[in-house]
Design a protein around this motif. Sequence first.
Motif, mmCIF file in Angstrom:
data_model
loop_
_atom_site.group_PDB
_atom_site.id
_atom_site.type_symbol
_atom_site.label_atom_id
_atom_site.label_comp_id
_atom_site.label_asym_id
_atom_site.label_seq_id
_atom_site.Cartn_x
_atom_site.Cartn_y
_atom_site.Cartn_z
ATOM 1 N N GLU A 1 0.798 -1.228 0.000
ATOM 2 C CA GLU A 1 0.000 0.000 0.000
ATOM 3 C C GLU A 1 0.831 1.280 0.000
ATOM 4 N N LEU A 2 1.697 1.458 0.968
ATOM 5 C CA LEU A 2 2.392 2.729 1.157
ATOM 6 C C LEU A 2 3.872 2.492 1.425
ATOM 7 N N LEU A 3 4.702 3.301 0.769
ATOM 8 C CA LEU A 3 6.152 3.215 0.930
ATOM 9 C C LEU A 3 6.664 4.605 1.317
ATOM 10 N N VAL A 4 7.407 4.668 2.417
ATOM 11 C CA VAL A 4 7.934 5.934 2.924
ATOM 12 C C VAL A 4 9.437 5.971 2.674
ATOM 13 N N LEU A 5 9.887 7.001 1.973
ATOM 14 C CA LEU A 5 11.300 7.166 1.654
ATOM 15 C C LEU A 5 11.795 8.463 2.272
ATOM 16 N N ASN A 6 12.702 8.345 3.216
ATOM 17 C CA ASN A 6 13.303 9.491 3.885
ATOM 18 C C ASN A 6 14.812 9.380 3.710
ATOM 19 N N THR A 7 15.436 10.399 3.123
ATOM 20 C CA THR A 7 16.855 10.281 2.813
ATOM 21 C C THR A 7 17.544 11.634 2.817
ATOM 22 N N ALA A 8 18.855 11.605 3.037
ATOM 23 C CA ALA A 8 19.669 12.778 2.753
ATOM 24 C C ALA A 8 19.840 12.889 1.241
ATOM 25 N N TYR A 9 20.058 14.104 0.741
ATOM 26 C CA TYR A 9 20.385 14.271 -0.669
ATOM 27 C C TYR A 9 21.294 15.480 -0.811
ATOM 28 N N LEU A 10 21.945 15.572 -1.940
ATOM 29 C CA LEU A 10 22.933 16.615 -2.177
ATOM 30 C C LEU A 10 22.536 17.380 -3.434
ATOM 31 N N PRO A 11 21.845 18.512 -3.295
ATOM 32 C CA PRO A 11 21.385 19.256 -4.468
ATOM 33 C C PRO A 11 22.540 19.680 -5.362
ATOM 34 N N GLY A 12 22.264 19.685 -6.652
ATOM 35 C CA GLY A 12 23.271 20.104 -7.628
ATOM 36 C C GLY A 12 23.783 18.923 -8.416
ATOM 37 N N GLY A 13 24.402 19.208 -9.538
ATOM 38 C CA GLY A 13 24.970 18.129 -10.349
ATOM 39 C C GLY A 13 23.947 17.410 -11.185
#
Length: 274
Positions: A163-175
């Motif tokens: 039903e539901l998938l939760v994705l929580n992550t660090a990310y690095l904008p740019g590139g």
Amino acid sequence: MNTEELRAEIRRLGPWHHDMQVAPGIRTGEVAKDVAYPPSFGRVTMVQPERWIGRLIEEVFPDGLNGRSFLDCACNGGGYLLAAAERGAGRCFGLDVRDHWVDQARFVARETGARGVEFTTADLHTLPQMELEPFDVTLFMGIFYHLPDPIASLRMVADHTKELLVLNTAYLPGGGDSLRLNLESETLVMSGVHRLAWLPTSELVLREILHWCGFPHVRTTWRLPLPGGHFHRIELIAAREASTFSRFDVLRPEALGPPRPGLLRRVLNRVRRR
């Protein structure tokens, strides 16, 4: 355990990332906040999982969890599953690659008398070997950017989710829209164990991966910069069916996010053919 024994065990099991109530008036965050841990542990932040579960119920499942099963990949101290079980979830299963966190989760589950909650120490790639029944809700929080092959790992987890998938992550904008090499420590308790890891560089990257995993309906609950000004953090919730977000879309219409570039390309191609 009596009060002093509980406090001593909380200090021994630290550091803690999940601030949880173990007994009336005794929380892991309050007991462990002034304990000095060696630098080998690295920097450990604190979160309150019960607040997050409360928000999930308010915004996505207003009728309650109603026995929904939960899978937590990289469960840490188990706070999300324990809070979900307390609020009506059914089968709850958590895994983490480090004994440090699983020992905490089992301790809190035991002292609070939690039912229907199981924790195990395991690497995520062994999940298919466990032959578990699919879960209604899966938490993929704080793990994407620790993995040597995060796309395949997320797809594997999605195949275990109904039903539901939760994705929580660090990310690095740019590139551009890509995954960027993220070599990390193999020993710090807040890091992965494989050294090789990848950081997404945009929200669109994550949305495309979720769509490919069979979860095309994606909402962005929040995004914010982390201290230091380089890394950001983002949380997306994704569903197989649009109806899952019938209440959420009324409360949070801004969370629909940017259009998927793949969808835009298909629309343009149809226009050109006419």
